[in-house]
Design a protein around this motif. Structure first.
Motif, PDB file in Angstrom:
ATOM      1  N   UNK A   8      88.379 -52.824 -12.038  1.00  0.00           N
ATOM      2  CA  UNK A   8      88.279 -51.995 -10.769  1.00  0.00           C
ATOM      3  C   UNK A   8      89.170 -52.129  -9.643  1.00  0.00           C
ATOM      4  N   UNK A   9      89.975 -51.137  -9.500  1.00  0.00           N
ATOM      5  CA  UNK A   9      91.115 -51.152  -8.421  1.00  0.00           C
ATOM      6  C   UNK A   9      90.758 -50.191  -7.296  1.00  0.00           C
ATOM      7  N   UNK A  10      91.655 -50.720  -6.105  1.00  0.00           N
ATOM      8  CA  UNK A  10      91.313 -49.793  -5.110  1.00  0.00           C
ATOM      9  C   UNK A  10      92.247 -48.457  -5.227  1.00  0.00           C
ATOM     10  N   UNK A  11      92.030 -47.581  -4.044  1.00  0.00           N
ATOM     11  CA  UNK A  11      92.668 -46.388  -4.304  1.00  0.00           C
ATOM     12  C   UNK A  11      94.172 -46.269  -4.146  1.00  0.00           C
ATOM     13  N   UNK A  12      94.697 -47.633  -3.465  1.00  0.00           N
ATOM     14  CA  UNK A  12      96.113 -47.533  -3.140  1.00  0.00           C
ATOM     15  C   UNK A  12      97.066 -47.738  -4.632  1.00  0.00           C
ATOM     16  N   UNK A  13      96.331 -48.504  -5.203  1.00  0.00           N
ATOM     17  CA  UNK A  13      96.869 -48.715  -6.512  1.00  0.00           C
ATOM     18  C   UNK A  13      97.083 -47.541  -7.168  1.00  0.00           C
ATOM     19  N   UNK A  17     100.772 -46.156  -8.424  1.00  0.00           N
ATOM     20  CA  UNK A  17     101.281 -45.775  -9.926  1.00  0.00           C
ATOM     21  C   UNK A  17     101.609 -44.180  -9.863  1.00  0.00           C
ATOM     22  N   UNK A  18     101.092 -43.353  -9.319  1.00  0.00           N
ATOM     23  CA  UNK A  18     101.490 -42.004  -9.318  1.00  0.00           C
ATOM     24  C   UNK A  18     102.748 -41.843  -8.850  1.00  0.00           C
ATOM     25  N   UNK A  19     103.133 -42.323  -7.539  1.00  0.00           N
ATOM     26  CA  UNK A  19     104.493 -42.386  -6.910  1.00  0.00           C
ATOM     27  C   UNK A  19     105.685 -42.739  -7.986  1.00  0.00           C
ATOM     28  N   UNK A  20     105.304 -44.022  -8.560  1.00  0.00           N
ATOM     29  CA  UNK A  20     106.311 -44.575  -9.592  1.00  0.00           C
ATOM     30  C   UNK A  20     106.450 -43.907 -11.042  1.00  0.00           C
ATOM     31  N   UNK A  21     105.496 -43.080 -11.255  1.00  0.00           N
ATOM     32  CA  UNK A  21     105.377 -42.186 -12.411  1.00  0.00           C
ATOM     33  C   UNK A  21     104.924 -42.986 -13.432  1.00  0.00           C
ATOM     34  N   UNK A  50      89.672 -48.713 -13.318  1.00  0.00           N
ATOM     35  CA  UNK A  50      88.952 -47.678 -12.529  1.00  0.00           C
ATOM     36  C   UNK A  50      89.149 -47.523 -11.166  1.00  0.00           C
ATOM     37  N   UNK A  51      89.115 -46.510 -10.759  1.00  0.00           N
ATOM     38  CA  UNK A  51      89.064 -46.072  -9.146  1.00  0.00           C
ATOM     39  C   UNK A  51      87.811 -45.229  -8.793  1.00  0.00           C
ATOM     40  N   UNK A  52      87.198 -45.966  -7.779  1.00  0.00           N
ATOM     41  CA  UNK A  52      85.849 -45.098  -7.240  1.00  0.00           C
ATOM     42  C   UNK A  52      86.253 -43.942  -6.603  1.00  0.00           C
ATOM     43  N   UNK A  67      84.283 -36.808  -4.892  1.00  0.00           N
ATOM     44  CA  UNK A  67      85.327 -36.129  -5.504  1.00  0.00           C
ATOM     45  C   UNK A  67      86.493 -35.644  -4.722  1.00  0.00           C
ATOM     46  N   UNK A  68      87.008 -36.469  -3.638  1.00  0.00           N
ATOM     47  CA  UNK A  68      88.050 -36.024  -2.898  1.00  0.00           C
ATOM     48  C   UNK A  68      89.354 -36.640  -3.535  1.00  0.00           C
ATOM     49  N   UNK A  69      89.250 -37.661  -4.448  1.00  0.00           N
ATOM     50  CA  UNK A  69      90.457 -38.320  -5.061  1.00  0.00           C
ATOM     51  C   UNK A  69      90.779 -37.221  -6.185  1.00  0.00           C
ATOM     52  N   UNK A  70      89.672 -36.653  -6.884  1.00  0.00           N
ATOM     53  CA  UNK A  70      90.137 -35.663  -7.875  1.00  0.00           C
ATOM     54  C   UNK A  70      90.765 -34.654  -7.421  1.00  0.00           C
TER      55      UNK A  70
END
Length: 632
Positions: free
Chosen positions: A73-78, A82-86, A109-111, A115-118
């Motif tokens: 389980x990872x925090x949201x920053x990770x 990964x999205x910015x780095x593709x 897994x990110x908590x 549903x805001x992150x989705x």
């Protein structure tokens, strides 16, 4: 005429094998339904799978084994890094988590509780001309849910538990069924209990040959209630009845009707009498009926349920139902606890008190039980029966068995007289504790003075025969004086009860006269003496003021009483008994000191030592008897 189908089904379900089979079928049906439901949901999940296996390969892996993602389980920053780095290959949106798979095969897994992150990821995908990564909703199979589910074994155990808990409600008459007694006990094997045996013989005669009674228009009693102390033979009489009656015999217990479910006890009562009527002629024996027939104030909901069970039992005994051919036999040690309506005529018509065995009965009981061992030829059964005065048949059976154990302990091939006498002493005084640490010399002398005080006053007042005095610990007592009654008595005079109080308080009196100080060793004596004095005041009308009112009757009538007045009358009786004991010990202090020295030397002496010491000082004994008569 052909039997109706519904009636035929009811008749089949009354059979105990059919009931067991029905219970098994219910349980198996539930298990089969549970298995079929799981199979159906698994097949539905497979049919709902997308056709493109390449796109759903990661989703299938998550559905089969989500541990590689959930264990990391990872925090949201990770995720945003990964999205910015593709570096994100696919994101699977679960109910409260996002399962992320990176291009370098890193799973985590990110908590996403709300549903805001989705929503942010979806907006990011839609704003780009070419999708940065794949995003799809995660469809987990039914048997592996993101919320978790109970293990199959746990669910099966719960199903079995509720099945077995509910089945007695569906079939309350399972608890009561015909008992097949293998014992061959007959009325001739029951020693004593003459009135009870005559009553039961009348019942068995009526069940076998009812024409002898119907010609005289005689109606047998509907119920017989056996009362008496524990161990007098009430249950043994029921066993003899089961062998002698030659009809169906149903056994139940007063505690069988209690249940944690509301209304089940009433259904059990109905089922019991339904089975008894179906098996008529039948004898229904209820042991310890006070567990069923006690009515209490409805302070709690459970109390109200118990009262309704009593009401149903009363209705079944003497209601609109025809109970012809059903005899109800009950036994209890607490007859005062039963509801008065239960003991009225038409329900329990006859109350039979099973008394303690007489001298002849005790002789026969000893001969009967000793014959089962290897007894010596010189056993004096009459003397042994005299020493067993006041004991129940169960206690006599225990004594004989304990005598056989003592004989085996001493490597004897037969049960000798000393073995039985020692077993009687163990029954009355408790077993000697040989491993207990010896008391100090001062305590040994105090115990000796205390016990000799009991023996001396008991011999002077002739309350019984002094058998033995010991300062060896037995049970919780530091020393014991064994005084046996001279004869079987049902009635006791006022002077006998007053003498009994004096004997009980004489140990404390001896300590006060000889040692000038009392100890805690008289606590049990004070308790027993107070109990006797309270009975004299409250029930026997033997108080000092000769009041005739029964305090027990006043309590039943709701008349208030002052405890201080009752305590004062009890104290007056105790004071008279204590003063008499003090006076006798002061007159015979020389005799007491002589017996104490012998007791300290030998630790255990017989009652003959007391009588010999008194006979050697006849003038003093005569003076004591004259003075004690003057005090009385």
């Amino acid at each position: 005429m052909k039997e109706p189908l519904l009636k035929r089904i009811r008749r089949v379900l009354r059979n105990k094998y059919a009931q067991s089979l029905a219970g098994c079928l219910i349980t198996l049906t539930g298990l089969a339904g549970y298995w079929a439901y799981n199979q159906y949901m698994a097949a539905a999940a497979e049919q709902a799978a997308p056709a493109d296996q390449g796109q759903t390969q990661i989703s299938d892996q998550i559905g089969k084994n989500p541990a590689p993602w959930t264990d990391n389980r990872k925090p949201l920053d990770v995720l945003f890094e990964d999205v910015r780095n593709g570096n994100v290959l696919e994101a699977n949106l679960g109910d409260r988590d996002i399962y992320v798979t990176t291009k370098d095969q890193n799973n985590y897994v990110v908590s996403d509780q709300y549903g805001q992150v989705s929503r942010q990821l979806l907006n990011l995908i839609y704003n780009e001309k070419s999708p940065l990564f794949t995003i799809q909703e995660l469809k987990l199979p039914t048997h592996i849910s993101a919320k978790g589910s109970l293990d199959v074994t746990v669910q099966v155990m719960m199903l079995l538990f509720f099945g077995f808990m509910l089945w007695p409600m569906l079939s309350p008459h399972l608890t009561f069924r015909k008992k097949k007694h293998s014992t061959k006990v007959s009325f001739s094997d029951v020693i004593g209990c003459g009135e009870a045996k005559r009553t039961l013989m009348d019942l068995t005669t009526w069940l076998r040959s009812p024409e002898n009674f119907t010609g005289l228009k005689a109606r047998p009693p509907k119920g017989v209630l056996f009362t008496g102390e524990p161990g007098v033979g009430k249950t043994l009489l029921a066993k003899a009845l089961a062998s002698e009656c030659g009809v169906n015999f149903i056994e139940a217990n007063g505690s069988n009707f209690s249940s944690m479910f509301y209304g089940v006890g009433i259904q059990k009562v109905k089922g019991l009498f339904r089975e008894a009527r179906r098996k008529a002629p039948c004898i229904l024996f209820i042991d310890e009926i006070d567990g069923l027939g006690r009515r209490v104030d409805q302070g709690r909901m459970s109390d109200g349920e118990g009262n309704r069970i009593v009401n149903q039992f009363l209705t079944e005994l003497d209601g609109f139902n025809d109970n012809s051919g059903v005899m109800v036999i009950a036994a209890t040690n607490h007859v005062d606890s039963l509801d008065k309506a239960l003991r009225r005529e038409g329900r329990f018509d006859r109350t039979v008190h099973v008394p303690l065995p007489t001298l002849d009965d005790r002789v026969r009981l000893l001969e009967h039980y000793l014959a089962k061992t290897n007894p010596a030829a010189d056993l004096d059964h009459v003397r042994l029966a005299q020493n067993c005065m006041g004991l129940t048949p169960a206690a006599i059976a225990f004594i004989v068995n304990n005598a056989a154990l003592l004989a085996a302990r001493s490597a004897s091939m037969t049960v000798e007289m000393p073995h039985v006498l020692e077993a009687i002493e163990i029954q009355r005084m408790g077993e000697a504790d040989e491993g207990r640490k010896p008391a100090s010399p001062a305590d040994r002398r105090r115990v000796a003075v205390h016990e000799v005080g009991h023996a001396l006053v008991g011999a002077l007042l002739n309350t019984g025969k002094v058998e033995k005095i010991t300062i060896l610990p037995r049970g919780q007592a530091q020393g014991v004086t064994l005084i046996l009654p001279d004869e079987d008595k049902c009635l006791h005079s006022e002077s006998e009860l007053q003498a009994q109080i004096s004997v009980l308080l004489s140990g404390r009196a001896a300590e006060s006269v000889v040692l000038r100080e009392v100890s805690t060793g008289a606590a049990g004596d004070l308790h027993e003496a107070t109990r006797v004095a309270v009975a004299m005041v409250s029930s026997y009308g033997m108080a000092e003021d000769k009041g005739l009112a029964s305090l027990a009757a006043l309590r039943e009538l709701g008349i208030e009483q002052h405890a201080q007045d009752t305590t004062a009358r009890v104290e007056a009786l105790l004071k008279v008994g204590y003063d008499k004991a003090i006076h006798l010990i002061e007159l015979h202090q020389v005799v007491l000191e002589h017996i104490v020295e012998q007791l300290l030397e030998h630790e255990t002496v017989s009652g003959d030592v007391v009588y010999d010491a008194l006979e050697s000082r006849i003038p003093v004994a005569e003076t004591a008897q004259h003075d004690s008569a003057a005090i009385a």
